[in-house]
Design a protein around this motif. Structure first.
Motif, short mmCIF file in Angstrom:
data_model
loop_
_atom_site.label_atom_id
_atom_site.label_comp_id
_atom_site.label_asym_id
_atom_site.label_seq_id
_atom_site.Cartn_x
_atom_site.Cartn_y
_atom_site.Cartn_z
N LEU A 1 -16.40 -4.30 -8.31
CA LEU A 1 -15.07 -4.28 -8.92
C LEU A 1 -14.94 -3.09 -9.87
O LEU A 1 -13.91 -2.40 -9.89
CB LEU A 1 -14.82 -5.59 -9.67
CG LEU A 1 -13.49 -5.70 -10.43
CD1 LEU A 1 -12.30 -5.58 -9.48
CD2 LEU A 1 -13.43 -7.02 -11.21
N GLY A 2 -15.99 -2.83 -10.66
CA GLY A 2 -15.97 -1.66 -11.53
C GLY A 2 -15.85 -0.37 -10.75
O GLY A 2 -15.08 0.53 -11.12
N ILE B 1 -7.91 1.04 -1.31
CA ILE B 1 -7.77 0.23 -0.10
C ILE B 1 -6.56 0.74 0.66
O ILE B 1 -5.49 0.94 0.07
CB ILE B 1 -7.59 -1.26 -0.44
CG1 ILE B 1 -8.83 -1.80 -1.17
CG2 ILE B 1 -7.33 -2.08 0.81
CD1 ILE B 1 -8.66 -3.21 -1.71
N ILE B 2 -6.73 0.97 1.95
CA ILE B 2 -5.61 1.44 2.76
C ILE B 2 -5.53 0.63 4.05
O ILE B 2 -6.53 0.09 4.53
CB ILE B 2 -5.73 2.94 3.10
CG1 ILE B 2 -7.02 3.23 3.89
CG2 ILE B 2 -5.66 3.80 1.86
CD1 ILE B 2 -7.07 4.64 4.43
N GLN B 3 -4.33 0.57 4.58
CA GLN B 3 -4.10 0.01 5.91
C GLN B 3 -2.79 0.60 6.43
O GLN B 3 -1.72 0.24 5.96
CB GLN B 3 -4.02 -1.52 5.90
CG GLN B 3 -3.84 -2.11 7.31
CD GLN B 3 -3.80 -3.62 7.32
OE1 GLN B 3 -3.58 -4.26 6.29
NE2 GLN B 3 -4.01 -4.21 8.48
N ASN B 4 -2.91 1.52 7.38
CA ASN B 4 -1.71 2.09 7.96
C ASN B 4 -1.39 1.41 9.29
O ASN B 4 -2.08 0.48 9.71
CB ASN B 4 -1.86 3.61 8.14
CG ASN B 4 -3.09 3.97 8.96
OD1 ASN B 4 -3.40 3.31 9.95
ND2 ASN B 4 -3.80 5.02 8.55
N PHE C 1 -9.58 -8.11 -3.91
CA PHE C 1 -9.10 -7.07 -4.83
C PHE C 1 -7.58 -7.16 -4.96
O PHE C 1 -6.84 -6.32 -4.44
CB PHE C 1 -9.52 -5.68 -4.34
CG PHE C 1 -11.01 -5.50 -4.26
CD1 PHE C 1 -11.75 -5.19 -5.39
CD2 PHE C 1 -11.68 -5.68 -3.05
CE1 PHE C 1 -13.13 -5.04 -5.32
CE2 PHE C 1 -13.05 -5.53 -2.97
CZ PHE C 1 -13.78 -5.21 -4.11
N PRO C 2 -7.09 -8.18 -5.67
CA PRO C 2 -5.64 -8.35 -5.82
C PRO C 2 -4.97 -7.25 -6.63
O PRO C 2 -3.74 -7.21 -6.70
CB PRO C 2 -5.52 -9.71 -6.52
CG PRO C 2 -6.83 -9.90 -7.23
CD PRO C 2 -7.85 -9.25 -6.34
N GLN C 3 -5.75 -6.34 -7.24
CA GLN C 3 -5.17 -5.22 -7.98
C GLN C 3 -4.58 -4.16 -7.05
O GLN C 3 -3.89 -3.25 -7.52
CB GLN C 3 -6.22 -4.56 -8.88
CG GLN C 3 -6.64 -5.39 -10.08
CD GLN C 3 -7.45 -6.61 -9.71
OE1 GLN C 3 -8.25 -6.58 -8.77
NE2 GLN C 3 -7.26 -7.70 -10.42
N HIS C 4 -4.86 -4.27 -5.76
CA HIS C 4 -4.33 -3.28 -4.83
C HIS C 4 -2.81 -3.31 -4.82
O HIS C 4 -2.19 -4.37 -4.93
CB HIS C 4 -4.85 -3.53 -3.42
CG HIS C 4 -4.20 -2.65 -2.40
ND1 HIS C 4 -4.48 -1.31 -2.29
CD2 HIS C 4 -3.26 -2.91 -1.46
CE1 HIS C 4 -3.75 -0.78 -1.33
NE2 HIS C 4 -3.00 -1.73 -0.81
#
Length: 261
Positions: free
Chosen positions: A74-75, A83-86, A144-147
């Motif tokens: 997480l750090g 994080i990506i998703q195209n 990772f809900p911060q995305h």
């Protein structure tokens, strides 16, 4: 039509699991090769060994999450991760950018990914001067809900309650991940007058630099919990840097974090 009993089928599966070829088992048991192939396929499907898509399990919701490894990861994510998703990707990817100067950090990053996502593969993608340590998982949104869209320093970064519980339980791993991504340990120097003579004095210091007010606060709040004293240093008019310079606090950081390698 010939019907084959469960005893014969089990005997065939025992031979197949032992490495025997389909044709050899068919001849040995006097069973059509197509039947042997079907039995083998159904057996592999039941054991989850068939190629193709499989249902993946969320390490947080359905598994035993390695909380210590997650705090470190997480750090890293909050510092140098994205994080990506195209449209061309069926599954989102997590990438942590690691400089070539610190191969040990790449190893730690990869091992933490494997610990948090034990059923997923991890790879390294070569970039100029660095590597992307990368993995794919359908459960990245959960972990990772911060995305979100945009840069991290342009949107709120707040830990979910379950994440804060992990950070509270493993504060040093979280601090270590942040330092390994956006921090450093350096040797500062200054001069002092000693008996009328000016002498050079050197001392170690930790820095953490991030444009996100929220991420810096997560870092400083966690430092407070482990008893590390810190100060804010401005870059121009922007207070982007957190400094740890007091001897006792540096000793604590050295014991739990240490320099990059």
């Amino acid at each position: 039509m010939n019907f084959h009993g469960p005893e014969l089928r089990q005997k065939a599966l025992t031979l197949l699991r032992g490495g025997a070829k389909n044709a050899d088992v068919a001849r040995k048991l006097n069973v059509p090769a197509g039947t042997i192939s079907y039995w083998k396929h159904m057996d592999r499907a039941k054991r989850g060994e068939c190629p193709g898509a499989h249902r993946s399990f969320c390490p947080r919701c359905e598994g035993e999450l390695d909380r210590s490894a997650y705090a470190y990861l997480l750090g890293l994510y909050l510092g140098d991760g994205h994080i990506i998703q195209n449209k061309a990707m069926r599954t989102p990817s997590l990438s942590i950018t690691c400089a070539d100067s610190w191969p040990g950090l790449m190893d730690l990053c990869e091992s933490s990914m494997r610990a948090v996502f034990p059923d997923n593969s991890v790879c390294r993608v070569r970039r100029k001067g660095c590597r992307e340590v990368k993995m794919y998982s359908k459960h990245l949104w959960c972990l990772f809900p911060q995305h979100g869209p945009g840069k991290k320093h342009e949107r709120p970064i707040v830990l979910a309650n379950w994440q804060q519980e992990i950070v509270d339980a493993h504060p040093w791993e979280f601090i270590r991940g942040l330092i390994h991504s956006d921090g450093c340990r350096i040797t500062n120097w200054t001069t002092r007058l000693v008996s009328g003579e000016r002498k050079r004095y050197e001392y170690p210091r930790y820095f953490f630099s991030n444009k996100s007010d929220d991420i810096r606060k997560l870092f400083s709040d966690t430092l407070n919990k482990v008893g590390v004293q810190w100060t804010t240093l401005a870059r121009g008019s922007d207070p982007f840097n957190i400094s740890v310079a007091r001897r006792a606090s540096v000793a604590l950081m050295d014991a739990h974090v240490g320099p990059k390698y």
